[in-house]
Design an enzyme around this catalytic site. Structure first.
Site, PDB file in Angstrom:
ATOM      1  N   PHE A  23      -3.572  11.631  -5.957  1.00 12.59           N
ATOM      2  CA  PHE A  23      -2.387  12.323  -5.437  1.00 12.59           C
ATOM      3  C   PHE A  23      -1.308  12.488  -6.512  1.00 12.59           C
ATOM      4  N   ILE A  24      -0.727  11.381  -6.972  1.00 11.04           N
ATOM      5  CA  ILE A  24       0.390  11.482  -7.928  1.00 11.04           C
ATOM      6  C   ILE A  24      -0.130  11.966  -9.285  1.00 11.04           C
ATOM      7  N   GLY A  25      -1.316  11.478  -9.669  1.00  8.82           N
ATOM      8  CA  GLY A  25      -1.898  11.850 -10.965  1.00  8.82           C
ATOM      9  C   GLY A  25      -2.060  13.361 -11.101  1.00  8.82           C
ATOM     10  N   LEU A  28     -13.395   9.317  -9.975  1.00  9.55           N
ATOM     11  CA  LEU A  28     -13.708  10.063  -8.743  1.00  9.55           C
ATOM     12  C   LEU A  28     -14.220   9.115  -7.659  1.00  9.55           C
ATOM     13  N   THR A  61       4.602  -0.173  -8.519  1.00 10.00           N
ATOM     14  CA  THR A  61       5.101   0.125  -7.177  1.00 10.00           C
ATOM     15  C   THR A  61       6.236  -0.808  -6.749  1.00 10.00           C
ATOM     16  N   ASP A  62       7.085  -0.301  -5.855  1.00 12.21           N
ATOM     17  CA  ASP A  62       8.142  -1.150  -5.286  1.00 12.21           C
ATOM     18  C   ASP A  62       7.566  -2.276  -4.423  1.00 12.21           C
ATOM     19  N   GLU A  63       6.282  -2.155  -4.048  1.00 11.27           N
ATOM     20  CA  GLU A  63       5.673  -3.186  -3.196  1.00 11.27           C
ATOM     21  C   GLU A  63       5.590  -4.543  -3.889  1.00 11.27           C
ATOM     22  N   TYR A  76      -3.225  -5.481  -2.024  1.00  7.13           N
ATOM     23  CA  TYR A  76      -2.926  -4.352  -2.916  1.00  7.13           C
ATOM     24  C   TYR A  76      -1.746  -4.691  -3.817  1.00  7.13           C
ATOM     25  N   LYS A  86      -1.327  -5.167  -7.922  1.00  8.86           N
ATOM     26  CA  LYS A  86      -0.417  -4.386  -8.761  1.00  8.86           C
ATOM     27  C   LYS A  86       0.532  -5.326  -9.521  1.00  8.86           C
ATOM     28  N   ASN A 116       7.658   4.824  -1.964  1.00 14.61           N
ATOM     29  CA  ASN A 116       6.681   5.586  -1.160  1.00 14.61           C
ATOM     30  C   ASN A 116       6.757   7.078  -1.458  1.00 14.61           C
ATOM     31  N   LYS A 155      -2.813   7.689   4.049  1.00 18.71           N
ATOM     32  CA  LYS A 155      -1.413   7.265   3.954  1.00 18.71           C
ATOM     33  C   LYS A 155      -0.673   7.862   5.133  1.00 18.71           C
TER      34      LYS A 155
HETATM   35  P1  NAD Z   1      -4.696   7.794  -5.208  1.00 17.69           P
HETATM   36  O1  NAD Z   1      -5.460   6.767  -4.437  1.00 17.69           O
HETATM   37  O2  NAD Z   1      -4.368   9.094  -4.562  1.00 17.69           O
HETATM   38  O3  NAD Z   1      -5.484   8.135  -6.558  1.00 17.69           O
HETATM   39  C1  NAD Z   1      -6.068   7.161  -7.358  1.00 17.69           C
HETATM   40  C2  NAD Z   1      -6.929   7.860  -8.395  1.00 17.69           C
HETATM   41  O4  NAD Z   1      -7.456   6.859  -9.283  1.00 17.69           O
HETATM   42  C3  NAD Z   1      -8.125   8.619  -7.808  1.00 17.69           C
HETATM   43  O5  NAD Z   1      -8.265   9.872  -8.425  1.00 17.69           O
HETATM   44  C4  NAD Z   1      -9.308   7.719  -8.144  1.00 17.69           C
HETATM   45  O6  NAD Z   1     -10.542   8.435  -8.296  1.00 17.69           O
HETATM   46  C5  NAD Z   1      -8.861   7.092  -9.447  1.00 17.69           C
HETATM   47  N1  NAD Z   1      -9.504   5.792  -9.720  1.00 17.69           N
HETATM   48  C6  NAD Z   1      -9.611   4.743  -8.870  1.00 17.69           C
HETATM   49  N2  NAD Z   1     -10.284   3.738  -9.469  1.00 17.69           N
HETATM   50  C7  NAD Z   1     -10.562   4.157 -10.723  1.00 17.69           C
HETATM   51  C8  NAD Z   1     -11.195   3.559 -11.831  1.00 17.69           C
HETATM   52  N3  NAD Z   1     -11.716   2.319 -11.768  1.00 17.69           N
HETATM   53  N4  NAD Z   1     -11.296   4.252 -12.989  1.00 17.69           N
HETATM   54  C9  NAD Z   1     -10.796   5.524 -13.079  1.00 17.69           C
HETATM   55  N5  NAD Z   1     -10.201   6.149 -12.052  1.00 17.69           N
HETATM   56  C10 NAD Z   1     -10.086   5.467 -10.890  1.00 17.69           C
HETATM   57  O7  NAD Z   1      -3.386   7.059  -5.719  1.00 17.69           O
HETATM   58  P2  NAD Z   1      -1.874   7.583  -5.802  1.00 17.69           P
HETATM   59  O8  NAD Z   1      -1.245   7.425  -4.479  1.00 17.69           O
HETATM   60  O9  NAD Z   1      -1.833   8.871  -6.498  1.00 17.69           O
HETATM   61  O10 NAD Z   1      -1.254   6.442  -6.747  1.00 17.69           O
HETATM   62  C11 NAD Z   1      -1.335   6.569  -8.172  1.00 17.69           C
HETATM   63  C12 NAD Z   1      -0.670   5.344  -8.794  1.00 17.69           C
HETATM   64  O11 NAD Z   1       0.684   5.282  -8.388  1.00 17.69           O
HETATM   65  C13 NAD Z   1      -1.313   4.023  -8.407  1.00 17.69           C
HETATM   66  O12 NAD Z   1      -1.322   3.187  -9.537  1.00 17.69           O
HETATM   67  C14 NAD Z   1      -0.388   3.476  -7.330  1.00 17.69           C
HETATM   68  O13 NAD Z   1      -0.419   2.072  -7.311  1.00 17.69           O
HETATM   69  C15 NAD Z   1       0.946   4.003  -7.810  1.00 17.69           C
HETATM   70  N6  NAD Z   1       1.966   4.238  -6.768  1.00 17.69           N
HETATM   71  C16 NAD Z   1       1.662   4.997  -5.671  1.00 17.69           C
HETATM   72  C17 NAD Z   1       2.672   5.251  -4.730  1.00 17.69           C
HETATM   73  C18 NAD Z   1       2.393   6.086  -3.491  1.00 17.69           C
HETATM   74  O14 NAD Z   1       3.253   6.115  -2.599  1.00 17.69           O
HETATM   75  N7  NAD Z   1       1.277   6.777  -3.379  1.00 17.69           N
HETATM   76  C19 NAD Z   1       3.955   4.729  -4.912  1.00 17.69           C
HETATM   77  C20 NAD Z   1       4.222   3.930  -6.043  1.00 17.69           C
HETATM   78  C21 NAD Z   1       3.210   3.722  -6.972  1.00 17.69           C
HETATM   79  O1  DAU Z   2       5.895   1.695  -1.561  1.00 21.01           O
HETATM   80  C1  DAU Z   2       4.967   2.231  -2.469  1.00 21.01           C
HETATM   81  C2  DAU Z   2       3.601   2.162  -1.859  1.00 21.01           C
HETATM   82  O2  DAU Z   2       3.607   3.113  -0.794  1.00 21.01           O
HETATM   83  C3  DAU Z   2       2.470   2.480  -2.836  1.00 21.01           C
HETATM   84  O3  DAU Z   2       2.439   1.500  -3.818  1.00 21.01           O
HETATM   85  C4  DAU Z   2       1.125   2.549  -2.101  1.00 21.01           C
HETATM   86  O4  DAU Z   2       0.104   2.956  -3.008  1.00 21.01           O
HETATM   87  C5  DAU Z   2       1.231   3.544  -0.974  1.00 21.01           C
HETATM   88  O5  DAU Z   2       0.033   3.527  -0.218  1.00 21.01           O
HETATM   89  C6  DAU Z   2       2.410   3.203  -0.071  1.00 21.01           C
HETATM   90  O6  DAU Z   2       2.170   1.959   0.626  1.00 21.01           O
HETATM   91  P1  DAU Z   2       2.568   1.774   2.170  1.00 21.01           P
HETATM   92  O7  DAU Z   2       1.760   0.669   2.731  1.00 21.01           O
HETATM   93  O8  DAU Z   2       4.043   1.700   2.345  1.00 21.01           O
HETATM   94  O9  DAU Z   2       2.078   3.215   2.701  1.00 21.01           O
HETATM   95  P2  DAU Z   2       1.315   3.637   4.037  1.00 21.01           P
HETATM   96  O10 DAU Z   2       1.323   5.121   4.056  1.00 21.01           O
HETATM   97  O11 DAU Z   2       0.013   2.948   4.194  1.00 21.01           O
HETATM   98  O12 DAU Z   2       2.294   3.103   5.160  1.00 21.01           O
HETATM   99  C7  DAU Z   2       3.665   3.506   5.208  1.00 21.01           C
HETATM  100  C8  DAU Z   2       4.298   2.837   6.414  1.00 21.01           C
HETATM  101  O13 DAU Z   2       3.699   3.385   7.608  1.00 21.01           O
HETATM  102  C9  DAU Z   2       4.043   1.347   6.466  1.00 21.01           C
HETATM  103  O14 DAU Z   2       5.190   0.698   7.012  1.00 21.01           O
HETATM  104  C10 DAU Z   2       2.871   1.206   7.427  1.00 21.01           C
HETATM  105  C11 DAU Z   2       3.080   2.352   8.382  1.00 21.01           C
HETATM  106  N1  DAU Z   2       1.829   2.929   8.947  1.00 21.01           N
HETATM  107  C12 DAU Z   2       0.837   3.275   8.075  1.00 21.01           C
HETATM  108  C13 DAU Z   2      -0.327   3.825   8.538  1.00 21.01           C
HETATM  109  C14 DAU Z   2      -1.434   4.207   7.573  1.00 21.01           C
HETATM  110  C15 DAU Z   2       1.700   3.149  10.322  1.00 21.01           C
HETATM  111  O15 DAU Z   2       2.617   2.845  11.115  1.00 21.01           O
HETATM  112  N2  DAU Z   2       0.532   3.685  10.779  1.00 21.01           N
HETATM  113  C16 DAU Z   2      -0.502   4.033   9.939  1.00 21.01           C
HETATM  114  O16 DAU Z   2      -1.535   4.521  10.444  1.00 21.01           O
END
Ligand code: NAD
Ligand code: DAU
Length: 347
Positions: A12-14, A36, A125-127, A150, A154, A179, A189
């Protein structure tokens, strides 16, 4: 910049970051190393496939040979995003999280050193700060108190990076993002899950009482924040990158329903995520001061555009929500939804 390596660029972010870097560095080649996994989708970068400055390498960040192959052409920086990223999956099975987020990050750190790459941006991540009680906000020096497998994986990656900096002088900068939401997010998500379920007239499984708070940031803001850390971040430093949009999950859910014109009866209060962190909240003054980073996308506008994207790209998420996704959905929500019965949120 001549050559930039992104890990996890098919996620997603990448995928947004790859697009951002190609536009912001018109002379640079952008190489995307991605395994992948279920979350990696080349369709997310379909518009870059014909770009001669974009190169895809399929490989594992926990495999030193894959990194050697990717870095042997040199690199001005590595932006490390590859990770297992979903909390609920880490509760079912932490193994892949330890392998990719801990061992993979250590493998990237060593490769950066071996190939004398001048900068590594580790996207965290803020987590890692765990649940932050009102009205506090976690600054970069706050203790790490991860509350689920998770975020523990991290936090381990962050600590390894800081130890590497201390031991070897590795030029690593850490960003901790909040998030993130926007187009191309995997519908496990909450936000894309609820948008797509609501579009399809299916239940929205809201955990616990819906009162948990997250700080929402648009993915283009997150990509800009990571790029600012690449350009201006100081090695050894950590930067909090937040959206400035704290909402309870119930507020976020109601905003989705309003936008789509769907009834609140779709919402089901289901048994909570175990160890569910109540609130994430960061102090982002350092990124504002030292990186000049400010999020630009207001939540309501970003949410509206995101809802439109999911409506207009139904084929993308319908393809994603097949096969193994269905097994995951049944495992995660089958019993929860059956236990919840037809209760709508009434708070
Ligand atoms: P995502 O799950 O959408 O994508 C992860 C990508 O990494 C995928 O393309 C997957 O194929 C690849 N990948 C997984 N394992 C791998 C491996 N061993 N080698 C090579 N590639 C691999 O994740 P995202 O939500 O885009 O998050 C990207 C980064 O940002 C992560 O490090 C996550 O911890 C961090 N982050 C995400 C959020 C969020 O809200 N989504 C917030 C803060 C930080
Ligand atoms: O805060 C940054 C993090 O945000 C990233 O590091 C993670 O990669 C990303 O997945 C995200 O983590 P969260 O656990 O906060 O995201 P998620 O979308 O899983 O959940 C967001 C909030 O919604 C959380 O309080 C849980 C709630 N939730 C989630 C799901 C999947 C629900 O109530 N129902 C659901 O089905």
């Amino acid at each position: 910049m001549r050559r930039l390596v992104v890990t996890g660029g098919c996620g997603f972010i990448g995928s947004h970051l790859v697009r951002h870097l190609l536009a912001a560095h018109p002379q640079a080649e952008v190489v995307n190393l991605d395994l992948l996994t279920y979350a990696g989708n080349p369709e997310n970068l379909a518009d870059c496939a014909g770009n001669p400055r974009y190169k895809f390498v399929r490989g594992d960040v926990a495999d030193p040979a894959a990194l050697d192959q990717t870095l042997e052409g040199g690199a001005d920086a590595v932006l490390h995003l590859a990770a297992e990223s979903h909390v609920d999956r880490s509760i079912h099975d932490p193994g892949p999280f330890l392998r990719t987020n801990v061992l993979g990050t250590e493998t990237v750190l060593r490769a950066v050193l071996r190939h004398a790459v001048p900068k590594l941006v580790l996207v965290s991540t803020d987590e890692v700060y765990g649940s932050v009680p009102e009205p506090a906000r976690a600054a970069e020096d706050a203790p790490l108190r991860p509350g689920n497998p998770y975020s523990a994986s991290k936090a381990a990656g962050d600590l390894l990076a800081l130890a590497h900096r201390n031991t070897h002088g590795t030029p690593v900068v850490i960003t901790r993002g909040s998030n993130t939401y926007g187009p191309f997010q995997f519908p496990e998500k909450v936000l894309p899950l609820f948008l797509t379920n609501a579009e399809a007239g299916q239940s929205l499984p809201l955990y616990g009482d819906g009162g948990n708070v997250r700080d929402w940031m648009h993915v283009e803001d997150h990509a800009r924040g990571i790029a600012a850390a690449l350009e201006r971040g100081r090695p050894g430093e950590v930067y909090n990158i937040g959206g400035g949009n704290e909402r309870t999950n119930l507020e976020m859910t109601r905003a989705i329903l309003r936008l789509l014109g769907k009834p609140e009866s779709l919402v089901r209060l289901v048994p909570d995520r175990p160890g569910h962190d109540r609130r994430y909240a960061m102090d982002t003054a350092k990124a504002r001061r030292d990186l000049g980073f400010e999020p630009r996308v207001p939540f309501e506008k970003g949410l509206e555009e995101t809802a439109r994207w999911y409506r207009e790209n139904r084929a993308w998420w319908e393809r994603v929500k097949t096969g193994a996704y269905r097994d995951y959905y049944e495992k995660q929500y089958g019993d929860r939804l059956r236990a919840a019965g037809p209760t709508a949120a009434r708070r």
